[in-house]
Scaffold this active site. Structure first.
Site, PDB file in Angstrom:
ATOM      1  N   HIS A 239       0.865  -1.195   0.000  1.00  0.00           N
ATOM      2  CA  HIS A 239       0.000   0.000   0.000  1.00  0.00           C
ATOM      3  C   HIS A 239       0.899   1.243   0.000  1.00  0.00           C
ATOM      4  CE1 HIS A 239      -3.469   2.437   0.544  1.00  0.00           C
ATOM      5  NE2 HIS A 239      -3.772   2.211   1.804  1.00  0.00           N
ATOM      6  N   HIS A 278      -2.645  -2.607  -9.537  1.00  0.00           N
ATOM      7  CA  HIS A 278      -3.571  -1.906  -8.646  1.00  0.00           C
ATOM      8  C   HIS A 278      -4.811  -2.766  -8.457  1.00  0.00           C
ATOM      9  CE1 HIS A 278      -6.069   1.328  -7.007  1.00  0.00           C
ATOM     10  NE2 HIS A 278      -4.916   1.895  -6.691  1.00  0.00           N
ATOM     11  N   ASP A 335       2.708   5.065  -6.902  1.00  0.00           N
ATOM     12  CA  ASP A 335       3.984   4.938  -6.173  1.00  0.00           C
ATOM     13  C   ASP A 335       5.199   4.778  -7.080  1.00  0.00           C
ATOM     14  OD1 ASP A 335       1.989   3.076  -3.955  1.00  0.00           O
ATOM     15  OD2 ASP A 335       2.828   5.058  -3.567  1.00  0.00           O
TER      16      ASP A 335
HETATM   17  C1  SDX Z   1      -1.521   1.967  -3.459  1.00  0.00           C
HETATM   18  O1  SDX Z   1      -6.319   0.825  -3.271  1.00  0.00           O
HETATM   19  C2  SDX Z   1      -5.776   1.957  -3.539  1.00  0.00           C
HETATM   20  O2  SDX Z   1      -6.400   2.836  -4.031  1.00  0.00           O
HETATM   21  C3  SDX Z   1      -4.309   2.047  -3.167  1.00  0.00           C
HETATM   22  C4  SDX Z   1      -3.611   3.325  -3.581  1.00  0.00           C
HETATM   23  C5  SDX Z   1      -4.159   4.525  -2.856  1.00  0.00           C
HETATM   24  O3  SDX Z   1      -4.050   5.634  -3.375  1.00  0.00           O
HETATM   25  O4  SDX Z   1      -4.612   4.343  -1.703  1.00  0.00           O
HETATM   26  O5  SDX Z   1      -3.739   3.523  -4.967  1.00  0.00           O
HETATM   27  C6  SDX Z   1      -2.119   3.274  -3.222  1.00  0.00           C
HETATM   28  O6  SDX Z   1      -1.492   1.178  -2.553  1.00  0.00           O
HETATM   29  C7  SDX Z   1      -1.027   1.611  -4.832  1.00  0.00           C
HETATM   30  C8  SDX Z   1      -0.456   0.155  -4.910  1.00  0.00           C
HETATM   31  C9  SDX Z   1       0.958   0.174  -4.348  1.00  0.00           C
HETATM   32  N1  SDX Z   1       1.482  -1.193  -4.257  1.00  0.00           N
HETATM   33  C10 SDX Z   1       2.420  -1.642  -5.120  1.00  0.00           C
HETATM   34  O7  SDX Z   1       2.873  -0.996  -6.057  1.00  0.00           O
HETATM   35  C11 SDX Z   1       2.903  -3.049  -4.813  1.00  0.00           C
HETATM   36  C12 SDX Z   1       2.997  -3.855  -6.111  1.00  0.00           C
HETATM   37  N2  SDX Z   1       1.624  -4.072  -6.575  1.00  0.00           N
HETATM   38  C13 SDX Z   1       1.074  -5.389  -6.294  1.00  0.00           C
HETATM   39  O8  SDX Z   1       1.467  -5.965  -5.116  1.00  0.00           O
HETATM   40  C14 SDX Z   1      -0.395  -5.466  -6.650  1.00  0.00           C
HETATM   41  O9  SDX Z   1      -0.555  -4.928  -7.884  1.00  0.00           O
HETATM   42  C15 SDX Z   1      -1.428  -4.879  -5.714  1.00  0.00           C
HETATM   43  C16 SDX Z   1      -1.228  -5.314  -4.313  1.00  0.00           C
HETATM   44  C17 SDX Z   1      -1.398  -3.387  -5.770  1.00  0.00           C
HETATM   45  C18 SDX Z   1      -2.768  -5.373  -6.212  1.00  0.00           C
HETATM   46  O10 SDX Z   1      -2.768  -6.779  -6.017  1.00  0.00           O
HETATM   47  P1  SDX Z   1      -3.861  -7.675  -6.713  1.00  0.00           P
HETATM   48  O11 SDX Z   1      -5.203  -7.053  -6.624  1.00  0.00           O
HETATM   49  O12 SDX Z   1      -3.677  -9.086  -6.225  1.00  0.00           O
HETATM   50  O13 SDX Z   1      -3.449  -7.632  -8.244  1.00  0.00           O
HETATM   51  P2  SDX Z   1      -4.246  -8.285  -9.423  1.00  0.00           P
HETATM   52  O14 SDX Z   1      -5.440  -9.065  -8.940  1.00  0.00           O
HETATM   53  O15 SDX Z   1      -4.460  -7.200 -10.412  1.00  0.00           O
HETATM   54  O16 SDX Z   1      -3.167  -9.345 -10.007  1.00  0.00           O
HETATM   55  C19 SDX Z   1      -3.438  -9.910 -11.290  1.00  0.00           C
HETATM   56  C20 SDX Z   1      -2.187 -10.641 -11.693  1.00  0.00           C
HETATM   57  C21 SDX Z   1      -1.730 -11.702 -10.693  1.00  0.00           C
HETATM   58  O17 SDX Z   1      -1.035 -12.680 -11.441  1.00  0.00           O
HETATM   59  P3  SDX Z   1      -1.836 -14.066 -11.855  1.00  0.00           P
HETATM   60  O18 SDX Z   1      -2.153 -14.764 -10.532  1.00  0.00           O
HETATM   61  O19 SDX Z   1      -3.077 -13.632 -12.611  1.00  0.00           O
HETATM   62  O20 SDX Z   1      -0.849 -14.833 -12.712  1.00  0.00           O
HETATM   63  O21 SDX Z   1      -1.092  -9.721 -11.801  1.00  0.00           O
HETATM   64  C22 SDX Z   1      -0.079 -10.111 -10.901  1.00  0.00           C
HETATM   65  C23 SDX Z   1      -0.721 -10.972  -9.850  1.00  0.00           C
HETATM   66  O22 SDX Z   1       0.236 -11.850  -9.282  1.00  0.00           O
HETATM   67  N3  SDX Z   1       0.465  -8.885 -10.320  1.00  0.00           N
HETATM   68  C24 SDX Z   1       1.760  -8.575 -10.299  1.00  0.00           C
HETATM   69  C25 SDX Z   1       1.845  -7.310  -9.707  1.00  0.00           C
HETATM   70  N4  SDX Z   1       0.602  -6.891  -9.385  1.00  0.00           N
HETATM   71  C26 SDX Z   1      -0.236  -7.870  -9.758  1.00  0.00           C
HETATM   72  N5  SDX Z   1       2.840  -9.265 -10.726  1.00  0.00           N
HETATM   73  C27 SDX Z   1       4.034  -8.631 -10.534  1.00  0.00           C
HETATM   74  N6  SDX Z   1       4.194  -7.419  -9.976  1.00  0.00           N
HETATM   75  C28 SDX Z   1       3.121  -6.736  -9.550  1.00  0.00           C
HETATM   76  N7  SDX Z   1       3.276  -5.526  -9.000  1.00  0.00           N
END
Ligand code: SDX
Length: 401
Positions: A239, A278, A335
């Site tokens: 986050h 996201h 971020d």
């Molecule tokens: C913020 O909610 C908000 O509004 C948050 C925020 C705010 O203003 O408050 O916008 C701020 O928290 C932004 C996010 C910051 N976090 C990161 O940058 C950390 C890296 N991001 C990931 O950990 C991830 O994207 C999340 C946690 C943000 C979201 O996770 P999800 O919902 O599990 O992602 P998804 O369902 O879209 O994933 C789909 C696929 C998956 O792979 P498969 O199982 O389909 O094969 O995409 C993959 C995920 O493993 N994936 C990633 C990835 N994010 C998703 N793979 C590699 N790197 C990533 N960053």
């Protein structure tokens, strides 16, 4: 073993809530605060004007904005006890977000008029009492963060100084390294860049930390405890802690030559591409576009382009043209570039989540007020979909194998 059941509790799900504050369209990459597009607010507004608009629902008149700014500035000086807690209550290596959350909890004991546990839930029925907490929390946040920075960098604690005609963000930047007797003139361009970052981070619908704020508020705790818990939620590396994680990721990748191997590691799930992806956006985060532009303006002002920005830009290009990320609709989020700006302005990486918290406090307080204005005020109770066992009988320990 019996198959697992799915069970519908049948009650209305109080996990999701209705709100009038922020509109988000993840597919089209749209973000609006009270209907105003984030691009217009970032270009024309100020952080305190956005904080006002999020809370009251309308853009302020010139007179209302000046009164709001005066009220927030009047609460800029943190209570002496809080400064003491920060400057000698914590080991120097305590993470700044942990110190900020603990200080917020301490505030709750210093201002009993804001504590429903002491005064009863009616304490928040008064619009004036709620406004007072907003001025105090928003007003003190910059100097709380500045004092955490000062204490962890061997500088004397500071409860305030003559800010003259400095605005919210200018006085924050000056407080960080302020020295008795030395006059500080803030760098207006860097202060403007920080102010826009606070605007961009102010609210984002029902993100993890804002949901935390609403959950705690719904149980009737005081606003300081709710803000402290939201700071805790924001601290997570998935986050608000992602800004710090992005910079550490870029420093580990080091060179554009290492990008293909890094992206392979991501595809093999040995790495995460921090700053990408996201829960809601399936498109470019509109805030990331604005932040990338600010990064170049800040680099020009500080007279030095961080080589990591070229690495980040190439990493973004490589990921956006890679089928793995395109198929999963993974784009840069808020971020991805913000840490490069904080670093260029001089903040250590462990402070990045605190800067996110200063901006997001405006959104947390707007949601706090919106919940308390809701006549229903139902306690949050997220619905669970049960996936466990059906009914089964106890087995004596000697019969188990
Ligand atoms: C913020 O909610 C908000 O509004 C948050 C925020 C705010 O203003 O408050 O916008 C701020 O928290 C932004 C996010 C910051 N976090 C990161 O940058 C950390 C890296 N991001 C990931 O950990 C991830 O994207 C999340 C946690 C943000 C979201 O996770 P999800 O919902 O599990 O992602 P998804 O369902 O879209 O994933 C789909 C696929 C998956 O792979 P498969 O199982 O389909 O094969 O995409 C993959 C995920 O493993 N994936 C990633 C990835 N994010 C998703 N793979 C590699 N790197 C990533 N960053």
């Amino acid at each position: 073993k019996q198959g697992v059941l799915s069970y519908d509790p049948g009650y209305t799900n109080t996990a999701c809530c209705t709100s009038r504050i922020t509109y988000l369209d993840g597919e089209r990459g749209i973000l609006r605060y009270r209907g105003y597009p984030i691009e217009q607010l970032a270009g024309k507004s100020s952080f305190l004007e956005v904080a006002y608009t999020l809370y009251y629902g309308e853009l302020p008149t010139e007179q209302d904005l000046r009164l709001y700014e005066t009220n927030v500035a009047a609460h800029r000086t943190p209570h002496n006890d809080l400064v003491k807690i920060i400057s000698n209550g914590f080991r120097s290596d305590a993470h700044p977000m942990g110190v900020l959350a603990s200080t917020m909890m301490a505030m709750g004991t210093l201002y009993p008029e804001a504590n429903p546990a002491l005064r009863g839930n009616h304490v928040y029925e008064s619009h004036k009492v709620r406004e007072k907490q907003v001025f105090r929390i928003l007003g003190t946040m910059p100097l709380l963060v500045a004092n955490i920075y000062r204490s962890q960098n061997g500088l004397a604690p500071m409860v305030g100084f003559d800010t003259g005609d400095m605005n919210f963000t200018e006085s924050f930047l000056c407080a960080l390294n302020w020295v008795e007797g030395k006059q500080y003139k803030p760098n207006k361009k860097l202060a403007r860049a920080m102010d826009v970052l606070f605007v961009l981070h102010a609210d984002h619908e029902l993100n993890c930390s804002t949901a935390t704020m609403r959950q705690l508020t719904s149980s009737g705790v005081d606003v300081y405890t709710s803000v402290a818990a939201s700071i805790g939620a924001l601290y997570g590396p998935l986050h608000g802690g992602a800004t710090e994680a992005v910079l550490k990721m870029l420093e580990r990748i080091k060179s554009v030559d290492n990008i293909p191997a890094f992206l392979d590691a991501v595809k093999n799930r040995e790495e995460k591409l921090m700053g990408f992806g996201h829960r809601v956006y399936r498109n470019y985060d509109p805030r990331a576009k604005i932040i990338k532009k600010i990064a170049y303006e800040v680099f020009e002002e500080v007279g030095q382009v961080d080589p990591l920005i070229d690495l980040a830009t190439e990493l973004e290009r490589a990921a956006l043209t890679d089928e793995y990320f395109a198929k999963r609709k993974l784009y840069p989020n808020v971020d991805f570039y913000s840490g490069l700006i904080y670093k260029a302005i001089g903040f250590p990486t462990e402070f990045f989540p605190c800067l996110f918290a200063i901006g997001r406090t405006a959104g947390w307080l707007a949601h706090w007020n919106e919940f308390l204005e809701d006549p229903e005020k139902k306690i949050a109770r997220p619905m669970q979909l049960y996936k466990g066992h059906g009914k089964r009988d106890y087995i004596e320990v000697f019969s188990r194998w």
